[in-house]
Structures are given as structure tokens and as C-alpha cells.
Write a protein that holds these residues in place. Structure first.
Motif, PDB file in Angstrom:
ATOM      1  N   LEU A  59      -3.206  -2.124   2.893  1.00 29.14           N
ATOM      2  CA  LEU A  59      -3.431  -1.556   1.564  1.00 29.14           C
ATOM      3  C   LEU A  59      -3.801  -2.672   0.587  1.00 29.14           C
ATOM      4  O   LEU A  59      -3.039  -3.625   0.419  1.00 29.14           O
ATOM      5  CB  LEU A  59      -2.186  -0.826   1.059  1.00 29.14           C
ATOM      6  CG  LEU A  59      -1.822   0.478   1.750  1.00 29.14           C
ATOM      7  CD1 LEU A  59      -0.467   0.968   1.279  1.00 29.14           C
ATOM      8  CD2 LEU A  59      -2.900   1.523   1.509  1.00 29.14           C
ATOM      9  N   PRO A  60      -4.958  -2.581  -0.076  1.00 29.79           N
ATOM     10  CA  PRO A  60      -5.329  -3.623  -1.035  1.00 29.79           C
ATOM     11  C   PRO A  60      -4.349  -3.682  -2.208  1.00 29.79           C
ATOM     12  O   PRO A  60      -3.690  -2.689  -2.537  1.00 29.79           O
ATOM     13  CB  PRO A  60      -6.715  -3.183  -1.512  1.00 29.79           C
ATOM     14  CG  PRO A  60      -7.226  -2.291  -0.421  1.00 29.79           C
ATOM     15  CD  PRO A  60      -6.010  -1.599   0.127  1.00 29.79           C
ATOM     16  N   ASP A  61      -4.271  -4.846  -2.844  1.00 32.39           N
ATOM     17  CA  ASP A  61      -3.356  -5.022  -3.978  1.00 32.39           C
ATOM     18  C   ASP A  61      -3.643  -4.049  -5.110  1.00 32.39           C
ATOM     19  O   ASP A  61      -2.732  -3.628  -5.813  1.00 32.39           O
ATOM     20  CB  ASP A  61      -3.422  -6.459  -4.506  1.00 32.39           C
ATOM     21  CG  ASP A  61      -2.805  -7.445  -3.535  1.00 32.39           C
ATOM     22  OD1 ASP A  61      -1.952  -7.040  -2.716  1.00 32.39           O
ATOM     23  OD2 ASP A  61      -3.177  -8.641  -3.604  1.00 32.39           O
ATOM     24  N   ASP A  62      -4.912  -3.665  -5.313  1.00 27.74           N
ATOM     25  CA  ASP A  62      -5.262  -2.764  -6.420  1.00 27.74           C
ATOM     26  C   ASP A  62      -5.217  -1.285  -6.034  1.00 27.74           C
ATOM     27  O   ASP A  62      -5.648  -0.425  -6.800  1.00 27.74           O
ATOM     28  CB  ASP A  62      -6.639  -3.120  -6.982  1.00 27.74           C
ATOM     29  CG  ASP A  62      -7.792  -2.641  -6.109  1.00 27.74           C
ATOM     30  OD1 ASP A  62      -7.581  -2.411  -4.889  1.00 27.74           O
ATOM     31  OD2 ASP A  62      -8.908  -2.494  -6.637  1.00 27.74           O
ATOM     32  N   ALA A  63      -4.714  -0.964  -4.849  1.00 27.48           N
ATOM     33  CA  ALA A  63      -4.705   0.420  -4.364  1.00 27.48           C
ATOM     34  C   ALA A  63      -3.908   1.320  -5.314  1.00 27.48           C
ATOM     35  O   ALA A  63      -2.829   0.964  -5.778  1.00 27.48           O
ATOM     36  CB  ALA A  63      -4.107   0.493  -2.963  1.00 27.48           C
TER      37      ALA A  63
END
Length: 150
Positions: A59-63
């Protein structure tokens, strides 16, 4: 017993069933299909509240608006996360091995899946409409996604 009483005995269960099927009650559907759903505002919330296994490391940090539909035994899951960021460095392009086990109402409808996807640990992941769609499919009985060392 009168005809009216007999009619009520027959129609009441049918009416109750109709109400349950038309309400869209995901809790009932999930119980029948032995699945559970989760929704999180962002990655931090997902890491704290994910059930069954750890939140996926891909999961990307900005998700944001992260959604998960998984079997209760965690042997299959499908995840959608809104994000403009790339996947973490540990993800690599690979041949697609499977497709998501189920299509949640919130998941994009795809006519076909690409032959190549990103492999992020035990997950297959692809970009779809400004989001990342990822899924885990067990390849043996009882297998769940392995935690990824940070």
C-alpha cells in the motif's frame, strides 16, 4: 386455521427473504459467502485496523479510501486503494498468475486482466482508474499472505 392464516404463514418468510435480498445488506451476504469487508481512510488506519493478517506492505504511503474483501480464512482477498504514488521498490513486474476471487461492488469492472502485473510479495497488483487493485490467491490449503519484513 383459516385460509388467511395459512397465506400469512407462507407469505411472511417469503417477504422477509425479499427484504433481506433487496436491502443490499453486506453483512448477510458476507456471512453467507464466508467473507468480510473492511474500509479505511488511509494507510495508517489500515495498518491499525486490518483484520486477519497484516495490512499489505505494498500500500503506497498516500493511499486513501482503502477497501478489502477477503475470505474469513484469509486465503483470498481483493484490495482497492486510491493513490497517485508508485508502488514500493520491492514490487516487480511479473506474469499474472490469477485474478481476484470475487468482485466487490466497489471494485472496478474489468473485461480482461493484463498478462503482466506487479508482484508485491504474495500479492498481484495493477493500476486501475487512479487506484491500485491488488489481490491474493492462496496456492495451497490454508495459505495466507506472508508478512513482509520492513
Amino acid at each position: 386455521m383459516t385460509i388467511r392464516a395459512h397465506a400469512l404463514l407462507i407469505l411472511l418468510p417469503l417477504a422477509a427473504g425479499l427484504v433481506l435480498t433487496t436491502t443490499g445488506c453486506s453483512a448477510i451476504e458476507n456471512a453467507v459467502h464466508k467473507t468480510h469487508e473492511e474500509r479505511f481512510a488511509d494507510r495508517a488506519a489500515a495498518e491499525q485496523g486490518w483484520k486477519g493478517v497484516a495490512a499489505p506492505a505494498w500500500l503506497p504511503d498516500d493511499a486513501t479510501d482503502i477497501r478489502n474483501l477477503a475470505t474469513n480464512d484469509e486465503t483470498n482477498s481483493v484490495i482497492l486503494a486510491r493513490s497517485t504514488a508508485p508502488l514500493p521498490a520491492g514490487c516487480r513486474e511479473a506474469d499474472r498468475r490469477s485474478i481476484p476471487f470475487d468482485t466487490a461492488s466497489w471494485a472496478p469492472t474489468l473485461d480482461r486482466f493484463p498478462d503482466r502485473v506487479e508482484r508485491c510479495g504474495d500479492y498481484e497488483v495493477m493500476r486501475v482508474d487512479g487506484a491500485w487493485l491488488g489481490w491474493f490467491t492462496a496456492t495451497e490449503a490454508g495459505q495466507t499472505p506472508a508478512p513482509v519484513a520492513g
